[in-house]
Motif scaffolding. Structure first.
Motif, PDB file in Angstrom:
ATOM      1  N   HIS A   1      -6.886  -3.685  -4.960  1.00  0.00           N
ATOM      2  CA  HIS A   1      -8.566  -3.722  -4.812  1.00  0.00           C
ATOM      3  C   HIS A   1      -7.819  -2.708  -3.882  1.00  0.00           C
ATOM      4  O   HIS A   1      -8.632  -1.573  -4.281  1.00  0.00           O
ATOM      5  N   LEU A   2      -7.646  -2.396  -2.897  1.00  0.00           N
ATOM      6  CA  LEU A   2      -7.776  -1.087  -1.437  1.00  0.00           C
ATOM      7  C   LEU A   2      -6.867  -0.128  -2.316  1.00  0.00           C
ATOM      8  O   LEU A   2      -7.923   1.333  -1.425  1.00  0.00           O
ATOM      9  N   CYS A   3      -5.706   0.442  -2.574  1.00  0.00           N
ATOM     10  CA  CYS A   3      -5.836   0.994  -3.191  1.00  0.00           C
ATOM     11  C   CYS A   3      -6.693   1.943  -3.974  1.00  0.00           C
ATOM     12  O   CYS A   3      -6.950   2.996  -4.536  1.00  0.00           O
TER      13      CYS A   3
ATOM     14  N   VAL B   1       1.046  -1.545   0.086  1.00  0.00           N
ATOM     15  CA  VAL B   1      -0.188  -0.088   0.120  1.00  0.00           C
ATOM     16  C   VAL B   1       1.397   1.212  -0.053  1.00  0.00           C
ATOM     17  O   VAL B   1       0.556   2.488  -0.642  1.00  0.00           O
ATOM     18  N   ALA B   2       1.885   1.265   0.825  1.00  0.00           N
ATOM     19  CA  ALA B   2       3.011   2.508   0.927  1.00  0.00           C
ATOM     20  C   ALA B   2       3.509   2.513  -0.564  1.00  0.00           C
ATOM     21  O   ALA B   2       3.646   4.169  -0.698  1.00  0.00           O
ATOM     22  N   ASP B   3       3.722   1.410  -1.076  1.00  0.00           N
ATOM     23  CA  ASP B   3       4.299   1.629  -2.525  1.00  0.00           C
ATOM     24  C   ASP B   3       3.575   1.947  -3.431  1.00  0.00           C
ATOM     25  O   ASP B   3       3.589   3.032  -4.574  1.00  0.00           O
ATOM     26  N   LEU B   4       2.446   1.951  -3.877  1.00  0.00           N
ATOM     27  CA  LEU B   4       1.473   1.835  -5.121  1.00  0.00           C
ATOM     28  C   LEU B   4       0.953   3.604  -4.357  1.00  0.00           C
ATOM     29  O   LEU B   4       0.073   4.208  -5.026  1.00  0.00           O
TER      30      LEU B   4
ATOM     31  N   ALA C   1      -7.033   3.311   2.779  1.00  0.00           N
ATOM     32  CA  ALA C   1      -7.459   2.020   2.380  1.00  0.00           C
ATOM     33  C   ALA C   1      -6.717   0.771   2.675  1.00  0.00           C
ATOM     34  O   ALA C   1      -7.435  -0.683   3.134  1.00  0.00           O
ATOM     35  N   HIS C   2      -5.725   0.923   4.206  1.00  0.00           N
ATOM     36  CA  HIS C   2      -5.141   0.475   5.197  1.00  0.00           C
ATOM     37  C   HIS C   2      -6.486   0.586   6.169  1.00  0.00           C
ATOM     38  O   HIS C   2      -6.939  -0.692   6.334  1.00  0.00           O
ATOM     39  N   ALA C   3      -7.644   1.282   6.466  1.00  0.00           N
ATOM     40  CA  ALA C   3      -8.808   1.272   6.869  1.00  0.00           C
ATOM     41  C   ALA C   3      -9.550   0.083   6.434  1.00  0.00           C
ATOM     42  O   ALA C   3     -10.174  -1.238   7.175  1.00  0.00           O
ATOM     43  N   ASN C   4     -10.121  -0.051   5.247  1.00  0.00           N
ATOM     44  CA  ASN C   4     -10.830  -0.715   4.409  1.00  0.00           C
ATOM     45  C   ASN C   4     -10.399  -2.061   4.459  1.00  0.00           C
ATOM     46  O   ASN C   4     -10.525  -3.020   4.548  1.00  0.00           O
ATOM     47  N   ALA C   5      -9.210  -2.388   4.782  1.00  0.00           N
ATOM     48  CA  ALA C   5      -8.386  -3.613   5.023  1.00  0.00           C
ATOM     49  C   ALA C   5      -9.112  -4.155   6.443  1.00  0.00           C
ATOM     50  O   ALA C   5      -9.084  -5.648   6.305  1.00  0.00           O
ATOM     51  N   GLU C   6      -9.474  -3.518   7.766  1.00  0.00           N
ATOM     52  CA  GLU C   6      -9.702  -3.969   8.618  1.00  0.00           C
ATOM     53  C   GLU C   6     -11.522  -4.184   8.587  1.00  0.00           C
ATOM     54  O   GLU C   6     -11.986  -4.302   9.542  1.00  0.00           O
ATOM     55  N   ARG C   7     -11.980  -3.703   7.278  1.00  0.00           N
ATOM     56  CA  ARG C   7     -13.648  -3.424   7.375  1.00  0.00           C
ATOM     57  C   ARG C   7     -14.175  -5.013   7.717  1.00  0.00           C
ATOM     58  O   ARG C   7     -13.127  -6.279   7.208  1.00  0.00           O
ATOM     59  N   ALA C   8     -14.878  -5.499   8.335  1.00  0.00           N
ATOM     60  CA  ALA C   8     -15.200  -6.881   8.432  1.00  0.00           C
ATOM     61  C   ALA C   8     -16.031  -7.031   7.281  1.00  0.00           C
ATOM     62  O   ALA C   8     -16.032  -8.322   7.228  1.00  0.00           O
ATOM     63  N   ASP C   9     -16.744  -6.556   6.548  1.00  0.00           N
ATOM     64  CA  ASP C   9     -17.461  -7.189   5.659  1.00  0.00           C
ATOM     65  C   ASP C   9     -16.635  -7.633   4.368  1.00  0.00           C
ATOM     66  O   ASP C   9     -16.665  -8.568   3.706  1.00  0.00           O
ATOM     67  N   VAL C  10     -15.112  -7.011   3.746  1.00  0.00           N
ATOM     68  CA  VAL C  10     -13.990  -7.284   3.168  1.00  0.00           C
ATOM     69  C   VAL C  10     -13.499  -7.695   3.940  1.00  0.00           C
ATOM     70  O   VAL C  10     -13.307  -9.690   3.368  1.00  0.00           O
ATOM     71  N   LYS C  11     -13.335  -8.784   5.075  1.00  0.00           N
ATOM     72  CA  LYS C  11     -12.289 -10.043   5.561  1.00  0.00           C
ATOM     73  C   LYS C  11     -13.435 -11.544   5.510  1.00  0.00           C
ATOM     74  O   LYS C  11     -13.324 -12.790   5.190  1.00  0.00           O
ATOM     75  N   GLU C  12     -15.083 -10.950   5.458  1.00  0.00           N
ATOM     76  CA  GLU C  12     -16.270 -11.323   5.305  1.00  0.00           C
ATOM     77  C   GLU C  12     -15.727 -12.688   3.736  1.00  0.00           C
ATOM     78  O   GLU C  12     -15.993 -13.450   2.998  1.00  0.00           O
TER      79      GLU C  12
ATOM     80  N   ASP D   1     -15.726   0.942  -6.840  1.00  0.00           N
ATOM     81  CA  ASP D   1     -16.976   1.572  -5.107  1.00  0.00           C
ATOM     82  C   ASP D   1     -16.840   0.331  -3.771  1.00  0.00           C
ATOM     83  O   ASP D   1     -15.533  -0.679  -5.059  1.00  0.00           O
ATOM     84  N   ASP D   2     -17.785   0.485  -3.368  1.00  0.00           N
ATOM     85  CA  ASP D   2     -17.543  -0.705  -2.076  1.00  0.00           C
ATOM     86  C   ASP D   2     -17.752  -2.516  -3.448  1.00  0.00           C
ATOM     87  O   ASP D   2     -17.398  -3.437  -2.962  1.00  0.00           O
ATOM     88  N   ALA D   3     -18.999  -2.488  -4.150  1.00  0.00           N
ATOM     89  CA  ALA D   3     -19.749  -3.375  -4.525  1.00  0.00           C
ATOM     90  C   ALA D   3     -18.073  -3.937  -5.713  1.00  0.00           C
ATOM     91  O   ALA D   3     -17.625  -5.442  -5.556  1.00  0.00           O
ATOM     92  N   ARG D   4     -17.546  -3.390  -5.743  1.00  0.00           N
ATOM     93  CA  ARG D   4     -16.355  -3.784  -6.421  1.00  0.00           C
ATOM     94  C   ARG D   4     -15.322  -4.014  -5.906  1.00  0.00           C
ATOM     95  O   ARG D   4     -14.710  -5.370  -6.112  1.00  0.00           O
ATOM     96  N   LEU D   5     -15.051  -3.626  -4.803  1.00  0.00           N
ATOM     97  CA  LEU D   5     -14.484  -4.496  -4.284  1.00  0.00           C
ATOM     98  C   LEU D   5     -14.632  -5.578  -3.346  1.00  0.00           C
ATOM     99  O   LEU D   5     -13.779  -6.681  -3.215  1.00  0.00           O
ATOM    100  N   LEU D   6     -15.507  -5.553  -3.186  1.00  0.00           N
ATOM    101  CA  LEU D   6     -16.433  -6.721  -2.119  1.00  0.00           C
ATOM    102  C   LEU D   6     -16.069  -8.241  -3.159  1.00  0.00           C
ATOM    103  O   LEU D   6     -16.099  -8.803  -2.623  1.00  0.00           O
ATOM    104  N   ARG D   7     -16.171  -7.934  -4.322  1.00  0.00           N
ATOM    105  CA  ARG D   7     -16.862  -8.879  -5.386  1.00  0.00           C
ATOM    106  C   ARG D   7     -14.855  -9.086  -5.692  1.00  0.00           C
ATOM    107  O   ARG D   7     -15.164 -10.536  -6.112  1.00  0.00           O
TER     108      ARG D   7
END
Length: 768
Positions: free
Chosen positions: A323-325, A279-282, A294-305, A333-339
């Motif tokens: 994908h997070l970056c 993430v730091a490089d991108l 980006a780091h906060a999204n990595a810890e989201r419950a729906d992302v981990k699920e 958007d969120d839908a694409r990230l989760l997909r």
């Protein structure tokens, strides 16, 4: 009264039986109902001084029609199987890219083709690489021996670690062609001071390029480098001041290397560290808030699920960072990230199976087939005892092997397939669990995937991606469905149902029909379980419902019983009331011959999530003029008094009953649903007062009393329930005599304190 009329009871328009009137089925005045349902008096005297017509007695059911199979441990097994194969978001279609790994052989002559690693790739590696555990020790070892074999699964960072090691100590880094024949490489091939990376394809980990070790079964020569050839290669590299790193996948060859001079196990660095570096490089030029997002999204419950993986491998962490970056910068958007996250597990399954049977002959392909079989076994038995997972995997490996080469009978490796290596190859870990055996629970070592989405992804990829795998897979599941242990057949049946929901046309002919036509009750029950599981899909449910309707009305007794078992899950007909309609038809046909299977399924519905619907229906059946319908209800009541709750598992959860799993169902229902106690009391009292069922009902009530005497909680429930069984002096006298008989039993007397308490509540009822 028609069967359709019975279905109206589910709506709740009929009030529960009241204690101010006589319950249906009572024989005190010569029977209730029309002449079809009239019994003689309990004392054997009929009307007009003539003895009544002899009526057949209803004996207490002798356990389940399965002969005990599927009872002890079935509830836990079914619950875990449902959790394993039903994950939110996994109803998507697993289409997309398929991953193939190919290896090009350039003739039979010696091959030595190398290519320098571009400088920009090494610069990128310097920015993002996280040192693997033991990196310094591996570096020291490489400097001393000039040769190192990094062993590990694909995606664990082996290649990155190898490049980093060579970049640290060599003047330049080159990659070698995978077809390089190490056993005949000359010293002049190596450039002085340079580092060389050779990555062996995963499927060839057991037959890596090297020197001949012996003829194979096809007259060719196996190429497996031995310690001697590695010694030679190490000396050649040292003579030129060069260094070499071999990248080896898991398997027998890697296991031998790790125990030797040159092998090292490549343990991946923490995924969080890899993710942070990428993430730091991108986002090196992005504002700080975007990096934080980006780091906060990595810890989201729906992302981990959506990821469904316990621990990401370095390659996956790098892909997730991409994908997070993109999401943090607003490009997704969120839908694409989760997909994209939901594709991680299917991608792993695709990589595992792509070309797993190359080169297509045995025994060369056997190690890869065993790995595929173990992964499929884990997909079905995820979280089960490791011994069951392994044995089932070996059975499937045999099916895969004889399908690939029918003339070759494969054996089993004895001391090469170590447990830790096997599980690592399947991305699984060992653990400890408990196995329910009915009267006791024993500790077992279990094996489970490192991710809850892997099981469905693996099963779907094999079933939908490779048609020729279906044959051995269905034969394997059918054989497991003939195993008496519920830990085996329940899992296999639920997996078969899931496969049928994905392709009902194929699954019906190859999986369901052979099981339903079998003579074994366990296989019939497995077919019923698979049909009920497949009916979770609304489109498949219509086909299953029509099939069971034909079986229930046809002349095949085995098919009729299978239909009865299937309706015991309350899912095939679309509702519990609909299943009760069908069970009434089945249980009352042929003079009640299928009543054993039908009553077993009704009592399983009584242990399900809608007991009130079943209680209303039983009250209707007891008041029906047809004796065969009354008998069906009486059999259900007898089963409810005798059957342990955990033995009546279904495919839907009943959380209210779980604390009372070891109790008889009647006791568990009273404890979990106190408002339904009057309903159940009227049904039990009717059974006690019906001549043809009274003896069996007393026998089962006595068993309940004995169990309650050993369990204070159950004794409290029973003592609160007994007064509800008393309508007059005759009811009270019968129960008091039963308590006295149990107390005087010379072999197993009832505990005096428990007997005194039962007597007190019954006599107190009399004083009121």
């Amino acid at each position: 009264m028609t069967d359709a009329d019975d279905g109206a009871a589910a709506g709740g328009e009929q009030p529960p039986p009241q204690n101010d009137g006589r319950p249906g089925g009572r024989d005190e005045d010569g029977g209730k109902g029309g002449k079809d349902g009239k019994d003689g008096k309990a004392d054997g005297k009929g009307t007009g001084g003539e003895p009544p017509e002899e009526k057949p007695r209803l004996d207490a059911p002798k356990g389940s029609p399965l002969g005990g199979a599927g009872e002890a441990g079935g509830a836990r097994t079914a619950r875990e199987a449902r959790t394993n194969l039903h994950v939110e978001g996994d109803n998507q279609i697993y289409d997309g890219n398929t991953f193939y790994q190919t290896q090009v052989r350039v003739g039979a002559e010696d091959v030595f083709v190398d290519g320098p690693v571009p400088a920009e790739e090494l610069e990128h590696l310097d920015r993002v690489y996280c040192r693997a555990p033991g990196y310094d020790a591996m570096k020291t070892r490489l400097e001393r021996t000039h040769l190192l074999a990094l062993c590990g699964e694909h995606g664990t960072g082996r290649a990155s670690t190898g490049l980093a090691l060579l970049h640290d100590i060599a003047a330049g880094v080159s990659r070698l062609d995978p077809s390089t024949t190490l056993g005949s490489v000359d010293k002049e091939k190596f450039e002085a001071g340079r580092g060389y990376l050779l990555e062996l394809p995963a499927e060839d980990a057991g037959t890596a390029p090297g020197a001949p070790t012996g003829p194979d079964r096809n007259g060719g020569t196996e190429r497996r480098p031995s310690e001697l050839h590695l010694d030679r290669l190490s000396a050649l590299l040292a003579g030129r001041g060069a260094y070499g790193v071999l990248i080896v996948g898991s398997g027998d060859f890697a296991d031998r290397l790790v125990r030797g001079r040159y092998g090292a196990l490549c343990v991946p660095p923490p995924a969080a560290d890899v993710l942070e570096r990428h993430v730091a490089d991108l986002l090196a030029d992005a504002p700080v808030p975007i990096r934080h997002l980006a780091h906060a999204n990595a810890e989201r419950a729906d992302v981990k699920e959506a990821l469904g993986l316990d621990e990401l491998r370095p390659g996956e962490a790098a892909r997730l960072a991409t994908h997070l970056c993109a999401h943090a910068k607003g490009d997704a958007d969120d839908a694409r990230l989760l997909r994209e996250c939901r594709w991680f597990a299917p991608r792993q399954a695709q990589e595992w199976f792509a070309g797993a049977d190359r080169p297509g002959t045995l025994p060369e392909a056997l190690p890869a087939l065993r790995a595929a079989a173990l992964r499929l076994s884990l997909a079905v038995f995820n979280g089960s005892a490791d011994s069951l997972v392994t044995e089932s995997g070996e059975l499937l490996a045999w099916e895969l092997a004889v399908t690939l080469d029918p003339q070759y009978a494969p054996g089993r490796p004895l001391f090469t397939a170590h447990t830790a290596a096997r599980l690592a190859a399947a991305r699984a870990v060992p653990g400890r669990g408990m196995e329910d055996l009915g009267d006791a629970a024993i500790p077992v070592r279990v094996a489970r995937f490192q991710g809850r989405r892997l099981a469905t992804a693996v099963l779907y990829e094999a079933w939908d991606g490779y048609h020729n795998v279906r044959g051995p897979l269905t034969r394997w599941l059918r054989s497991l469905c003939d195993d008496q242990r519920p830990q085996m057949w329940v899992r296999a049946a639920i997996a078969a149902g899931v496969l049928c929901s994905w392709d009902y046309l194929y699954g019906f002919s190859e999986l369901l029909l052979p099981l339903a036509r079998a003579d074994s009750p366990v296989q019939q029950m497995a077919a019923a379980t698979a049909l009920a599981e497949a009916s979770r899909d609304p489109q498949v449910r219509l086909a299953v419902r029509g099939l069971l309707r034909d079986w229930a009305r046809g002349g095949d007794a085995a098919a009729c019983e299978t239909a009865a078992f299937a309706h015991g899950y309350g899912m095939v007909a679309g509702s519990v009331a609909g299943s009760l309609d069908e069970l009434a038809r089945i249980g009352c046909r042929d003079d009640g011959k299928p009543a054993d299977a039908a009553s077993y399924s009704v009592v399983r519905l009584l242990a399900g999530p809608e007991p009130e619907v079943v209680l209303r229906r039983l009250a209707r059946w007891l008041n029906d003029r047809r004796q065969v319908r009354q008998n069906l209800a009486l059999l259900v009541v007898l089963r409810a008094l005798s059957t342990r709750t955990s033995h009546l598992w279904g495919l839907q959860d009943s959380p209210a009953l779980e604390p009372y799993a070891s109790w008889p169902l009647a006791a568990a229902l009273v404890a979990a649903h106190p408002d339904r106690a009057p309903w159940l009391a009227d049904l039990v009292r009717s059974a006690l007062n019906t001549a043809r069922a009274g003896a069996a009902a007393q026998e089962q009530t006595a068993r309940w009393m004995r169990r309650a005497a050993e369990d204070p909680r159950q004794l409290d429930v029973l003592c609160a329930f007994l007064p509800r069984l008393v309508w007059d002096r005759r009811d009270r006298g019968r129960l008091l005599l039963l308590v006295a008989r149990l107390e005087r039993d010379s072999d197993e007397p009832l505990a005096p304190r428990a007997a005194a308490r039962m007597r007190a509540v019954l006599e107190g009822e009399g004083r009121r």
